[in-house]
Motif scaffolding. Structure first.
Motif, PDB file in Angstrom:
ATOM      1  N   HIS A 114      -1.577  51.842  40.415  1.00 15.09           N
ATOM      2  CA  HIS A 114      -1.610  51.585  38.930  1.00 15.09           C
ATOM      3  C   HIS A 114      -2.315  52.688  38.436  1.00 15.09           C
ATOM      4  N   ALA A 115      -3.522  53.258  38.843  1.00 13.77           N
ATOM      5  CA  ALA A 115      -3.862  54.259  38.252  1.00 13.77           C
ATOM      6  C   ALA A 115      -3.145  55.697  37.932  1.00 13.77           C
ATOM      7  N   LEU A 116      -2.188  55.833  38.783  1.00  4.84           N
ATOM      8  CA  LEU A 116      -1.328  56.909  38.568  1.00  4.84           C
ATOM      9  C   LEU A 116       0.065  56.628  37.648  1.00  4.84           C
ATOM     10  N   GLY A 117       0.046  55.089  37.160  1.00  8.46           N
ATOM     11  CA  GLY A 117       1.007  54.741  36.313  1.00  8.46           C
ATOM     12  C   GLY A 117       2.173  54.586  36.895  1.00  8.46           C
ATOM     13  N   LEU A 118       2.262  54.139  38.367  1.00  4.39           N
ATOM     14  CA  LEU A 118       3.775  54.398  38.915  1.00  4.39           C
ATOM     15  C   LEU A 118       3.944  52.815  39.056  1.00  4.39           C
ATOM     16  N   GLU A 119       5.353  52.458  38.808  1.00  5.74           N
ATOM     17  CA  GLU A 119       5.946  51.165  38.811  1.00  5.74           C
ATOM     18  C   GLU A 119       7.178  51.259  39.878  1.00  5.74           C
ATOM     19  N   GLY A 120       7.482  50.079  40.438  1.00  6.69           N
ATOM     20  CA  GLY A 120       8.286  49.913  41.627  1.00  6.69           C
ATOM     21  C   GLY A 120       7.725  50.403  42.737  1.00  6.69           C
ATOM     22  N   ILE A 121       6.690  50.119  43.076  1.00 12.32           N
ATOM     23  CA  ILE A 121       6.071  50.409  44.323  1.00 12.32           C
ATOM     24  C   ILE A 121       4.617  49.472  44.551  1.00 12.32           C
ATOM     25  N   ALA A 122       4.877  48.844  45.794  1.00  9.75           N
ATOM     26  CA  ALA A 122       3.728  47.918  46.124  1.00  9.75           C
ATOM     27  C   ALA A 122       3.248  48.209  47.513  1.00  9.75           C
ATOM     28  N   ALA A 123       1.878  48.128  47.876  1.00 10.71           N
ATOM     29  CA  ALA A 123       1.365  47.937  49.093  1.00 10.71           C
ATOM     30  C   ALA A 123       1.414  46.622  49.687  1.00 10.71           C
ATOM     31  N   VAL A 124       1.728  46.465  50.730  1.00 13.30           N
ATOM     32  CA  VAL A 124       1.735  45.022  51.535  1.00 13.30           C
ATOM     33  C   VAL A 124       0.931  44.973  52.513  1.00 13.30           C
ATOM     34  N   HIS A 125       0.158  44.109  52.879  1.00 17.00           N
ATOM     35  CA  HIS A 125      -0.661  44.257  53.968  1.00 17.00           C
ATOM     36  C   HIS A 125       0.081  43.167  55.101  1.00 17.00           C
ATOM     37  N   GLY A 126       0.247  43.850  56.396  1.00 14.25           N
ATOM     38  CA  GLY A 126       0.882  43.399  57.537  1.00 14.25           C
ATOM     39  C   GLY A 126       1.128  44.352  58.600  1.00 14.25           C
ATOM     40  N   ARG A 127       1.252  43.395  59.754  1.00 16.61           N
ATOM     41  CA  ARG A 127       1.609  44.292  61.120  1.00 16.61           C
ATOM     42  C   ARG A 127       3.162  44.473  61.123  1.00 16.61           C
ATOM     43  N   ALA A 128       3.500  45.792  61.447  1.00 17.77           N
ATOM     44  CA  ALA A 128       4.955  45.929  61.513  1.00 17.77           C
ATOM     45  C   ALA A 128       5.837  45.121  62.432  1.00 17.77           C
ATOM     46  N   GLU A 129       5.224  44.836  63.680  1.00 18.28           N
ATOM     47  CA  GLU A 129       5.929  43.968  64.501  1.00 18.28           C
ATOM     48  C   GLU A 129       6.025  42.416  64.112  1.00 18.28           C
ATOM     49  N   GLU A 130       5.215  42.054  62.933  1.00 19.58           N
ATOM     50  CA  GLU A 130       5.236  40.854  62.664  1.00 19.58           C
ATOM     51  C   GLU A 130       5.954  40.701  61.136  1.00 19.58           C
ATOM     52  N   ALA A 131       5.966  41.759  60.309  1.00 18.57           N
ATOM     53  CA  ALA A 131       6.510  41.879  59.227  1.00 18.57           C
ATOM     54  C   ALA A 131       8.122  42.049  59.371  1.00 18.57           C
ATOM     55  N   GLY A 132       8.496  42.769  60.448  1.00 10.67           N
ATOM     56  CA  GLY A 132       9.872  42.992  60.689  1.00 10.67           C
ATOM     57  C   GLY A 132      10.632  41.675  61.098  1.00 10.67           C
ATOM     58  N   ARG A 133       9.953  40.657  61.244  1.00 10.78           N
ATOM     59  CA  ARG A 133      10.485  39.181  61.393  1.00 10.78           C
ATOM     60  C   ARG A 133      10.691  38.271  59.883  1.00 10.78           C
ATOM     61  N   GLU A 134       9.810  39.003  58.976  1.00 16.65           N
ATOM     62  CA  GLU A 134      10.202  38.176  58.015  1.00 16.65           C
ATOM     63  C   GLU A 134      11.322  38.346  57.093  1.00 16.65           C
ATOM     64  N   ALA A 135      11.692  37.120  56.527  1.00 17.85           N
ATOM     65  CA  ALA A 135      13.036  37.092  55.896  1.00 17.85           C
ATOM     66  C   ALA A 135      13.279  38.275  54.662  1.00 17.85           C
ATOM     67  N   GLN A 136      11.992  38.250  53.852  1.00 23.89           N
ATOM     68  CA  GLN A 136      12.246  39.089  52.754  1.00 23.89           C
ATOM     69  C   GLN A 136      11.868  40.657  53.062  1.00 23.89           C
ATOM     70  N   LEU A 137      11.745  40.906  54.282  1.00 21.70           N
ATOM     71  CA  LEU A 137      11.536  42.230  54.478  1.00 21.70           C
ATOM     72  C   LEU A 137      12.599  42.943  55.527  1.00 21.70           C
ATOM     73  N   ARG A 138      13.144  41.838  56.420  1.00 20.64           N
ATOM     74  CA  ARG A 138      13.939  42.344  57.395  1.00 20.64           C
ATOM     75  C   ARG A 138      15.382  42.820  56.958  1.00 20.64           C
ATOM     76  N   GLU A 139      15.594  44.051  57.399  1.00 19.48           N
ATOM     77  CA  GLU A 139      17.149  44.584  57.144  1.00 19.48           C
ATOM     78  C   GLU A 139      17.332  44.426  55.531  1.00 19.48           C
ATOM     79  N   ARG A 140      16.560  44.865  54.686  1.00 16.60           N
ATOM     80  CA  ARG A 140      16.361  45.043  53.138  1.00 16.60           C
ATOM     81  C   ARG A 140      16.356  46.260  52.823  1.00 16.60           C
ATOM     82  N   PHE A 141      16.123  47.232  53.494  1.00 16.58           N
ATOM     83  CA  PHE A 141      16.006  48.451  52.968  1.00 16.58           C
ATOM     84  C   PHE A 141      17.020  49.566  53.396  1.00 16.58           C
ATOM     85  N   ASP A 142      17.075  50.651  52.184  1.00 16.84           N
ATOM     86  CA  ASP A 142      17.995  51.778  52.452  1.00 16.84           C
ATOM     87  C   ASP A 142      17.466  52.840  53.499  1.00 16.84           C
TER      88      ASP A 142
END
Length: 236
Positions: A114-142
């Motif tokens: 936010h201080a750098l004025g960046l948009e379209g970037i967000a930090a998310v709290h989570g462990r990869a082995e758990e987050a990788g099973r979440e529908a909103q994150l699983r197989e969603r990225f280029d």
């Protein structure tokens, strides 16, 4: 710091595509990192020149491995925001998710972006082995990236579930990682991936060389992956 970044980007062949404000933004990010590092353990690299080279330019080299324009990327185990934040600064059309298991780091990253004025970037709290099973994150990225100090077969199980078929996992490693890569090949295949190749590069203004291993997602990852962390560790 800014001069090292500017000349380093030119040496990497990235200067023509770099936004004019990017070197100054990267320098400011480095200053904010060093300031916060006095009260929170974010990096062992504390010399400004080393921050410019071993952090900013090292991450920038990833842009030579593909077309990131308008794409989505998840930085798994981002830590202090590497490589995700520099990539966003250098390619503003890239949409970035920074995933980290430490809440304090996530809070600092969101405040800093936010201080750098960046948009379209967000930090998310989570462990990869758990987050990788979440529908909103699983197989969603280029793209998925990881700069973590872990074996490649572990990183692949943590990162490939986030990548859509046709996308790529970019693993940042040393140039002496051939045995590690050989051990990871069966895991990569089981996860629906295939090694497309790798790219070696020298970090400008240093004697350090690194390798990016490029893993293409060729099929959906079977549902049983990623496994629980204890099973991943035991298998490795």
């Amino acid at each position: 710091m800014r001069e090292l970044i500017e000349t380093g980007l030119a040496q990497l062949g990235l200067a023509p595509q770099t936004p004019p404000a990017a070197p100054a933004q990267l320098e400011r990010f480095g200053r904010l990192l060093l300031e916060k590092n006095q009260v929170m353990n974010l990096t062992a690299i504390t010399d400004p020149a080393d921050v410019a080279t071993l952090h900013m330019l090292d991450c920038a080299a990833l842009l030579t491995c593909g077309d990131f324009g308008g794409k989505t990327l998840i930085d798994v185990g981002t830590g202090a925001g590497f490589p995700g934040v520099p990539l966003k600064i250098l390619e503003p059309t890239l949409t970035v998710t920074l995933l980290d298991a430490l809440g304090k780091r996530v809070d600092w990253l969101n405040e800093t972006c936010h201080a750098l004025g960046l948009e379209g970037i967000a930090a998310v709290h989570g462990r990869a082995e758990e987050a990788g099973r979440e529908a909103q994150l699983r197989e969603r990225f280029d793209f998925a990236t990881a700069r973590a100090v872990a074996e490649l077969r572990v990183l692949c199980e943590l990162c490939l579930p986030f990548v859509r078929p046709g996308g790529f996992f970019l693993a940042m490693k040393g140039t002496d990682c051939q045995q590690e890569l050989d051990r990871a090949l069966p895991v990569i295949q089981a996860l629906g991936g295939a090694v497309e190749g790798w790219r070696d590069y020298a970090i400008p203004h240093t004697h350090v060389s690194h390798r990016v291993i490029i893993v293409k997602k060729t099929a959906e990852t079977p549902f049983q992956y990623p496994r629980r962390w204890a099973k991943i560790q035991k298998a490795s």
